[in-house]
Enzyme design. Structure first.
Site, mmCIF file in Angstrom:
data_model
loop_
_atom_site.group_PDB
_atom_site.id
_atom_site.type_symbol
_atom_site.label_atom_id
_atom_site.label_comp_id
_atom_site.label_asym_id
_atom_site.label_seq_id
_atom_site.Cartn_x
_atom_site.Cartn_y
_atom_site.Cartn_z
ATOM 1 N N TYR A 122 -14.727 80.919 26.488
ATOM 2 C CA TYR A 122 -14.707 81.245 25.048
ATOM 3 C C TYR A 122 -15.473 80.233 24.199
ATOM 4 C CZ TYR A 122 -9.984 78.859 24.605
ATOM 5 O OH TYR A 122 -8.921 78.025 24.607
ATOM 6 N N GLU A 123 -15.698 80.615 22.962
ATOM 7 C CA GLU A 123 -16.583 79.842 22.058
ATOM 8 C C GLU A 123 -17.985 79.710 22.638
ATOM 9 O OE1 GLU A 123 -15.498 79.552 19.247
ATOM 10 O OE2 GLU A 123 -13.357 79.750 19.619
ATOM 11 N N GLY A 124 -18.445 80.744 23.306
ATOM 12 C CA GLY A 124 -19.745 80.692 23.983
ATOM 13 C C GLY A 124 -19.545 80.243 25.410
ATOM 14 N N GLN B 113 -23.883 77.627 26.246
ATOM 15 C CA GLN B 113 -24.004 76.235 25.789
ATOM 16 C C GLN B 113 -25.291 75.619 26.342
ATOM 17 O OE1 GLN B 113 -21.671 75.204 23.644
ATOM 18 N NE2 GLN B 113 -20.504 77.079 23.996
ATOM 19 N N ARG C 168 -16.000 74.355 19.313
ATOM 20 C CA ARG C 168 -16.578 73.973 20.603
ATOM 21 C C ARG C 168 -16.125 72.574 21.017
ATOM 22 N NH1 ARG C 168 -22.549 77.045 20.309
ATOM 23 N NH2 ARG C 168 -21.616 79.056 20.843
#
Lengths: 586, 586
Positions: free
Chosen positions: A429-431, A436, A290
């Site tokens: 991506y990555e959440g 977040q 992240r």
């Protein structure tokens, strides 16, 4: 034609002047760190930048399970590893150089500014190394890490399945224990960056899967190491493991990064960490990822800014509203127009603010890894903020750059439309950035009864206390204090409302994250302004640099930070107007 | 898979209930207009939508000066003309159906929502027809308009040259008068949409060029009609004119629309309107085109909303924060989450607000064309606002749709990333949105000592006066009045500061346009809410529709309109922080 010059002066400012040389020591003198940054900038501009547009146009090729990266990527990857750029952050015991996070973070920014697709390949490997370092057995580490650190082998993160991304509790990939202590892994994964490629002789997949006795949901997920080729007795790539690529995705951007659909079909794997504790191990990787994605946003934001400035200086169109500035030319360059300057300064204020905040977080990560619990709290709090904020703003920069180019920005040849396409993934991506925001309000705010939050609020309050009557910048500090006040009120509102009704926190999440982020950047800007105000009057070759800092700080305070007021207003509106509409009425 | 259902219920609401049936008459009964809208929606969904993704993937082909549109476009174009959709707005004397602007505007919205690239071809022709109608000689009109209205021939606008877009004063294309009354046109034009294609048997270029005796700058520009094929004695396409396509652009989106580099090499042309008065004629086309582009933004915004709603209902991931809503399913659909609803409602509030405002402007255009000077002022004032606002918001909708899809939004197969790419051009062409903002503050605000402005301010003030103590919606009207107050203050600030220093107006322009636009949408929303508040309690099959209007109005007031406060703040910051930084310091 894309262009990129590493913003070395600003990087040095942030590293040594703003955040103090916490890494300066016998091993890493400021001069050595500066030299490393300079060399990294040179490598990125000279080797990676020229492949950015060509890689985008060519994309990756897929045929019979084999992925071919665009022309030049293999050679660039070799040069990258030869120069040791992949190993800068890894521990020396596995062949790394052990550079501080702040510096690897700045190198990553350059890498992503020059070629985000390329950066994905070593980036994923570094994330996998980190998870292995923390959770892998000594044997796995000894066997895999040296080759991964050197870049000879690469790594991936295999989380997402077609029916589950954010909600990993639904995942279905199975792991069946074997008598020899290995596991047979079976399942389908999608969106696996660098799941297959032609850059490395082996690919080490870190795969989330369920053991037969796993509890349902996220508490039944384990992490496995599944190499493309099983290491032979010498530790070299041996027998092919049935971990294969079924297809690559056609997508909006980062086209030179292969996004793979992976099939694991009784593939041999090794457990990493404890059974059913895979999410914890994965979060090590994910949190690092992240922050890495945050840096991607900043990298593209900076590249977009540079492209826009170059065009705004070059493009002659119309005359300054205050009279011709270049009467000898057929028209003035568009940089004379206030609205063009608004766009350029917005990008500049975002990028320099994010760079400053990013290094602050990177330094805290460094301290956290040396056992500082307060620093760890701070990193946990700021990780979702940095991820969502930097990527939102990076995308905004890409869009402002295109807008600066006018219709020409829409045309491939100018190279700026690629920034829009490449930057867009970083918000997903990555959440997603919405995830977040939920992480921030749902986990990080309430964590330890608000203790994490105080790691940010306390230094800000102290700073305001000390500087609100600053002889030159008191007014600026007071303006910042008002925005911080809005953040405090919003925090109180969410803490109170969200306690009894989590949907209230969810309704406020995205606006709250943005408010938090703008205040955090504001904090960086007042601090930078204070330093600049001291140094600008000293004159010398750096006077213009410090003067520009002061002007940009003022721009940020007058033109960006006032959004805080409206954000507080919308946060306090609560959930009612969001939740009232029946599903069928949409 | 893209999807689109024409929002007919809302269109009827806006047309008949909100803005009153000003077009209802013996010829156009409400029932007839509704039937036309329904048929248009069917045609767009059934014929144009299926070609949207395939046209994007295939793009246009260029070979030896010939442009081939993607598979299916030729057949669709024929069906489009056969059904008469290209002629709906044209005057009956040239074969058109003379439908009111409000209705053609709504048809265009559907067209752009289903296939923006396709919509470019008839859209450009309609703009060219309009300029010819207003400024062409009777002979030119008789010869060209019937074939252009029927769609047999198409039209283009040839303005931009490589070195000049916004600043047309720099243009170089030359026109040399011939003894027979024609002109020889020579020069290069870029960004010519539909400059060459395989859909029509002739292409009629409207070209800006300079006569030999032309004064410098924009006052020396004339407009010429330059056909691809010179009409023969029967008025059919005859000899090839040297107006040729040199290349087509590779671009971010609208890939099925051919963006051509055109060379005019002693091409034969006819003067349209008076010598050196080409800009006036061109502005007829440009103003219509700006409203057309506004509609494009709305069209994509609506398509994006529908795509996002479909996915949010379908995608199962996680559980509602207030407890499982579908316990029988493995997870809840993501539409249960407040942050997803925030995105959907934002799109919905933008789209319905823009639709309402767009029809208001279209009705005023109708009245203006019937000689109403006040209505003409209103259209002039609102044109830049609609162009910039609708396209900014349409792009935001495209981005929110992708965000709703998460990582899947980045993948081509889902069809939403195309909306980002297609929508992006609308913020750039027909004058960038920054240029619209300058038009608003620099030309439209001061026009006739603020008379134009009063065409908007007066009805709003009256409305507030009458409704501020409304029994149910008084609070909403008061909230709106506060935002309108901010707009009044901002207007006063710009009027005062901009009078002595045009850079002050330029510095405020973009924020001011957004503030103006948000207040204009707010006005639509309070007016819609008032109608809905009366009708919702009546029950019946439409009760849900009116209830949704009320909820969405509340959302707009609580969650979007508060931005007005921050915008006023940034507008009042003035130009200093924008203009201070020396060019070299960027």
């Amino acid at each position: 034609m894309q262009t990129y010059t590493a913003p070395l002066r600003d990087m040095r400012f942030v590293l040594h002047e703003l955040h103090g040389g916490i890494h300066d020591n016998a091993e890493f003198t400021p001069e050595l760190l500066d030299t490393i940054l300079e060399e990294a900038g040179k490598f990125c501009s000279e080797v990676l930048l020229p492949l950015n547009a060509s890689g985008d146009i060519e994309g990756c090729h897929f045929e019979n399970g084999v992925v071919r990266t665009p022309a030049g990527f293999k050679e660039a990857y070799e040069a990258f590893n030869e120069a040791g750029w992949g190993a800068v952050g890894a521990p020396p015991e596995f062949g790394g150089q052990g550079l501080p996070h702040a510096v690897t973070h700045l190198i990553e920014e350059m890498l992503c500014g020059c070629n985000l697709s390329f950066g994905m390949y070593p980036g994923l490997t570094q994330g996998a190394c980190r998870a292995l370092e923390k959770h892998g057995s000594e044997e796995l580490k000894a066997l895999y890490l040296p080759k991964m650190v050197s870049g000879e082998w690469s790594g991936t993160m295999c989380l997402t399945e077609p029916h589950c991304g954010t909600d990993l509790g639904l995942l279905r990939t199975k792991a069946v224990p074997q008598q020899d202590g290995t596991y047979k892994i079976t399942g389908s994964k999608i969106f696996i960056s660098a799941g297959e490629q032609d850059l490395t002789s082996n690919i080490i997949h870190l795969v989330l899967a369920r053991l037969p006795d796993a509890p349902a949901g996220v508490k039944g997920i384990s992490l496995f190491l599944v190499p493309k080729f099983l290491p032979d007795a010498n530790g070299d790539a041996g027998v092919r493991n049935p971990a294969t690529c079924a297809a690559i995705e056609h997508k909006l951007g980062i086209k030179a990064s292969a996004t793979c659909q992976m099939n694991f079909d009784d593939a041999t794997g090794w457990l990493v960490g404890q059974p059913h504790k895979g999410m914890a191990a994965m979060f090590v990787m994910m949190n690092a990822a992240r922050l890495g994605v945050a840096t991607q946003g900043l990298g593209i934001g900076e590249a977009a800014y540079q492209a826009a400035v170059a065009y705004a200086r070059d493009r002659l169109q119309g005359r300054s509203l205050s009279g011709a500035k270049y009467p000898e030319k057929p028209a003035d360059p568009i940089i004379v127009h206030p609205d063009v300057r608004r766009m350029l300064l917005t990008m500049r204020a975002y990028n320099e603010g994010c760079r400053a905040l990013g290094v602050w977080v990177a330094n805290a990560l460094e301290e956290a890894e040396h056992g500082n619990a307060e620093a760890a709290d701070f990193v946990a709090l700021l990780t979702p903020v940095a991820k969502a904020l930097f990527t939102d703003l990076g995308y905004e920069c890409a869009n402002l750059a295109v807008q600066t180019y006018g219709g020409h920005g829409f045309i491939r040849d100018h190279g700026v439309e690629q920034y829009i396409r490449d930057a867009r993934i970083t918000m997903l991506y990555e959440g997603t950035n919405g995830v977040q925001a939920l992480d921030l309000v749902g986990r990080k705010l309430p964590a330890n009864f608000g203790r994490s939050l105080r790691r940010f609020f306390h230094p800000v309050s102290e700073f305001i206390e000390v500087n609100q009557n600053h002889p030159h910048l008191g007014k600026m500090v007071q303006g910042f204090a008002r925005a911080f006040g809005a953040l405090q009120l919003a925090t109180g509102f969410i803490a109170e409302k969200g306690m009894t009704d989590p949907e209230e926190a969810g309704a406020a999440a995205t606006d709250y994250l943005r408010l938090f982020g703008l205040v955090a950047l504001g904090f960086m800007w007042v601090r930078m302004a204070l330093i600049a105000a001291e140094k600008a009057p000293l004159g010398g070759p750096d006077a213009a640099f410090y003067q520009a800092k002061l002007t940009t700080a003022r721009f940020y305070m007058e033109r960006i930070l006032p959004q805080a007021g409206s954000l507080l207003f919308t946060i306090k509106a609560g959930k009612a107007s969001l939740m009232e509409l029946p599903e069928a009425a949409f």
